[in-house]
Design an enzyme around this catalytic site. Structure first.
Site, PDB file in Angstrom:
ATOM      1  N   HIS A 274       0.829  -1.155  -0.012  1.00 29.89           N
ATOM      2  CA  HIS A 274       0.097  -0.048   0.041  1.00 29.89           C
ATOM      3  C   HIS A 274       0.909   1.177  -0.055  1.00 29.89           C
ATOM      4  O   HIS A 274       0.755   2.482  -0.897  1.00 29.89           O
ATOM      5  CB  HIS A 274      -1.029  -0.128   1.279  1.00 29.89           C
ATOM      6  CG  HIS A 274      -1.805   1.398   1.519  1.00 29.89           C
ATOM      7  ND1 HIS A 274      -2.999   1.079   1.054  1.00 29.89           N
ATOM      8  CD2 HIS A 274      -1.647   2.405   1.971  1.00 29.89           C
ATOM      9  CE1 HIS A 274      -3.669   2.322   1.217  1.00 29.89           C
ATOM     10  NE2 HIS A 274      -2.600   3.171   1.764  1.00 29.89           N
ATOM     11  N   GLU A 275       1.873   1.432   1.002  1.00 29.05           N
ATOM     12  CA  GLU A 275       2.669   2.420   1.022  1.00 29.05           C
ATOM     13  C   GLU A 275       3.568   2.610  -0.371  1.00 29.05           C
ATOM     14  O   GLU A 275       3.752   3.647  -0.586  1.00 29.05           O
ATOM     15  CB  GLU A 275       3.442   2.541   2.068  1.00 29.05           C
ATOM     16  CG  GLU A 275       2.772   2.446   3.568  1.00 29.05           C
ATOM     17  CD  GLU A 275       1.798   3.601   3.839  1.00 29.05           C
ATOM     18  OE1 GLU A 275       1.802   4.729   2.958  1.00 29.05           O
ATOM     19  OE2 GLU A 275       0.798   3.330   4.444  1.00 29.05           O
TER      20      GLU A 275
END
Length: 785
Positions: A429-430
């Protein structure tokens, strides 16, 4: 003013989160409600042993699910670079040991998962990524596999207990090591809207203020608007940060992470245009702080966990963007946190001395001091801030420098906190934010109509809410196994427009990875002709031998890997291998004697282009400062008259205005690299480089000529006026008054009578005689004996 006051709420909702350099946060996963015991694991080789190059199957059972599962696995060498190394830091931040990471020490595999049917046949049900900790008759491994889009996380007992929270399910207390499995669907799904409200109230993030944007009479908006002191004319620059008290950082909890750079995300859903046609590799660096290291028994365990995390996350990037993630550098700190963070590694400190935002800033400063060309760096920590377990600067792929405004240090960095459940998903996600992805839309952002301004990714053109199904959902949840079609279009279009850099991505040829050259990893490394990814991936590839990674008889290249290859032979000279994307982007053609497409090339920055005056080439695009303001800000407020504020032409931050707005708005996004700025300079990563006075004169020749003519005319008129006035005075006869006769010597002074008491008054109040008159100015000089 009435229009501006009524428009400000909408402008705020459209612009306040428009920063490509904004930070986005991840929320802690939900509680694990159920855990299964993995039993009867068998490695299906003659000796039940494997090395790092073995292709094999492993079967096991989940008794409580009445399932028998098989993983078909092959080596995955993508994640470790040939020149990869690990360095160990002491408590003072100094390197006390450094060593290469040996590929043969890490049994990292990828493949697919199959479920046994009642008739004994195997049904393919998903993908698998595995790190083998121990082989033999009682194997141990960790990783993830999917069954019908439900991720199954495999962990050792010790790993699960290290991360276990009070609310997570308990497991049997055995002395021996064993494996447990929990699914995404085993994590309690909480009502997202209620959860977010409770989290926002305790969070330092300012995203909750977005609620007032729909109501101009909201108390927060009203007080901010009425009490603010602009301290400038209507042409001054009003930062939306100061105007609304909004931070450049947007929280994943709040549901918004930034903006797609003026592109209508609904128009790019599912499009892979802009993503590489042939496989590329993003080599990354990872640093582990003291809190992360302390959560493991030893360095090797921490290192293996990180490799397993990257191995699991890389799968979704390969499938979605044709980009694999490889680990090049690993920096490990001591497990004992220093009392005071050392100057060389200020990000390495106890949890109670900083929050996740401060760690990102400090880590970004450190990253700017490293001499490497990694795609980005990730800081692994065990220090969440409340429920926040991830943080990233948006769109900073390939940014090796550090820039900032004093309070924020921006670079190609993100922070990932080790969590219970879905650790690789937080990393994926990051990393998605680093690649330029905004969040998928959810019920909160849809209620604010943020999909209309591309501040979140809609499910499809007709439906806003993505319903928490994908990697870029603001919070982790069940069945998250892939990027949404909208995110794929988001990232690919950003790469294609060069709004997110891709120059650091390695072509899949002679790549140096952490693990050393390995046939079957899909990466063409030193000593290999080709590498189609192992026998299961190669299929009937006519050019490449999957076992030897050498060309088959008669082949000189591999169609699947080389842009200038056709039917295993070099493409004819002049064959377009990379089409032009516009006037400033030059097309590349094959040479006829190589399988590699020449490097992407553009016209020189600043070269004139287009039919409209003022357009020049910048990073391969025909654009201007005004044009970028129109496409970024104008598309959000639906105003085609938006333009760049001329008084800020030396700034490389988009500061835009329009007749309807009346004032300049700083929207915290940079102009494209190569955009003209200042006095002949060009923007580079938010800075104006190369500006000088001579260039300013050349750039503003018409203005200089006009000013020079005006000033010159005033000088000529002044000279003529002086000459005329001089002549008039010369013709005037000056008549002097008649000379007075000499009055004789000065009379003697009167007798001293004490102090002088006041004007015209002598001692005892007697009026004194005034002094004799002084000779007039036209009298002749008087001689004195």
């Amino acid at each position: 003013m009435r229009f501006l006051k009524s428009a400000l709420p909408f402008v705020a909702s459209a612009l306040s989160l428009l920063s490509v350099q904004a930070a986005a946060r991840s929320q802690e996963p939900s509680a694990i409600q159920h855990v299964s015991i993995l039993e009867h694991a068998v490695i299906n080789t003659p000796s039940h042993e494997v090395d790092h190059l073995t292709d094999f199957d492993v079967t096991f059972e989940l008794p409580d699910k009445h399932q028998t599962i098989k993983l078909e696995l092959e080596p995955n060498h993508d994640i470790l670079a040939d020149d990869a190394y690990v360095q160990y830091l002491d408590a003072e931040g100094n390197v006390h040991r450094e060593e290469p990471i040996q590929r043969h020490e890490h049994k990292v595999f990828k493949g697919r998962s199959l479920l046994r049917r009642d008739n004994g046949l195997w049904r393919p049900v998903g993908w698998a990524r595995v790190y083998v900790q121990r082989d033999g008759s009682k194997p141990l491994f960790e990783g993830v596999f999917s069954i019908d889009n439900d991720n199954h996380h495999v962990e050792l007992k010790s790993t699960y207990l290290q991360k276990k929270r009070v609310e997570d399910a308990s497991i049997p207390d055995r002395k021996d090591e064993y494996m447990v499995v929990y699914r995404d669907s085993d994590m309690i799904r909480q009502v997202r809207s209620e959860l977010k409200r409770s989290l926002i109230s305790s969070s330092s993030c300012q995203a909750e203020k977005l609620g007032f944007n729909s109501d101009p009479q909201h108390p927060i908006f009203r007080s901010e608007f009425q009490d603010m002191d602009l301290g400038m004319s209507s042409y001054g620059s009003m930062s939306l940060n100061s105007l609304f008290g909004l931070s450049k950082r947007q929280s994943d909890i709040g549901g918004v992470s930034g903006n797609a750079g003026g592109v209508n995300l609904a128009q790019t859903i599912g499009s892979t245009s802009g993503c590489p046609k042939t496989k590329q590799v993003a080599l990354v660096g990872i640093a582990a702080d003291c809190s992360f290291r302390a959560s493991f028994d030893n360095d090797d365990a921490a290192k293996q966990w990180i490799i397993n995390m990257v191995n699991s996350a890389s799968d979704v990037y390969e499938k979605s963007f044709n980009i694999s993630i490889g680990l090049r550098n690993l920096t490990m700190t001591d497990k004992t946190c220093p009392e005071t963070a050392p100057a060389s590694t200020q990000w390495n400190m106890p949890c109670d001395q900083s929050n996740i935002t401060q760690r990102l800033n400090l880590f970004s400063q450190w990253r700017g001091q490293q001499s490497d060309d990694n795609a980005y760096w990730t800081l692994m920590s065990n220090c969440p801030t409340g429920s926040e377990v991830g943080l990233a600067w948006l769109g900073q792929l390939c940014n090796t420098e550090v820039t900032g405004d004093g309070s924020n240090s921006v670079s190609g960095t993100n922070v990932v906190v080790r969590v219970s459940g879905g650790g690789w998903q937080v990393f994926a996600h990051e990393s998605g934010h680093t690649f330029g992805a905004v969040h998928d839309c959810d019920s909160m952002t849809c209620a604010q109509n943020l999909e209309a301004s591309s501040q979140c990714c809609p499910y499809n053109r007709g439906t806003c809410d993505a319903n928490g199904k994908y990697i870029m959902n603001p919070s982790t949840g069940a069945d998250i196994t892939a990027f949404s079609p909208c995110t794929i279009g988001n990232i690919c279009s950003a790469l294609g427009r060069n709004s997110v850099k891709s120059s650091c991505l390695s072509d899949n040829r002679n790549v140096v990875t952490y693990t050393g050259s390995q046939c079957g990893n899909g990466i063409v490394e030193a000593g290999e002709d080709c590498d189609c990814g192992g026998e299961s991936s190669c299929g009937d590839n006519p050019c490449c031998d999957a076992k030897t990674c050498k060309f088959k008889s008669g082949a000189v290249c591999d169609d699947a890997n080389d842009s200038c290859c056709s039917q295993c032979q070099f493409s004819p000279a002049g064959t377009v291998c990379r089409a032009s994307l516009g006037e400033c982007d030059l097309q590349e053609t094959c040479t006829g004697n190589s399988s590699t497409c020449p490097a992407d090339s553009f016209k020189k920055d600043g070269e004139k282009c287009g039919d409209t005056s003022g357009l020049t080439c910048a990073s391969g695009q025909c654009t201007s400062r005004d044009y970028q303001c129109r496409t970024v800000m104008g598309s959000l407020i639906h105003d085609n008259n938006t333009y760049a504020c001329p008084q800020f032409d030396s700034s490389c931050e988009l500061i835009c205005t329009s007749p309807s707005l009346g004032s300049c708005f700083s929207i915290n996004q940079n102009f494209l690299d190569g955009t003209p700025c200042g006095s002949g300079g060009y923007c580079h990563n938010g800075r104006c480089d190369g500006s000088n006075f001579g260039s300013w004169v050349e750039q503003h020749k018409n203005l200089v000529i006009g000013v020079a003519c005006g000033v010159g005319g005033l000088l000529v008129l002044s000279i003529l006026w002086c000459m005329i006035n001089r002549c008039r005075r010369a013709r005037t006869v000056v008549k002097r008054p008649p000379m007075r006769p000499w009055p004789g010597p000065m009379p003697p002074p009167p007798p001293q009578m004490g102090q002088w008491a006041g004007p015209n008054r002598g001692y005892q109040g007697l009026r004194a005689e005034p002094p004799p008159p002084y000779p007039g100015p036209y009298q002749s000089a008087t001689r004195y004996a």
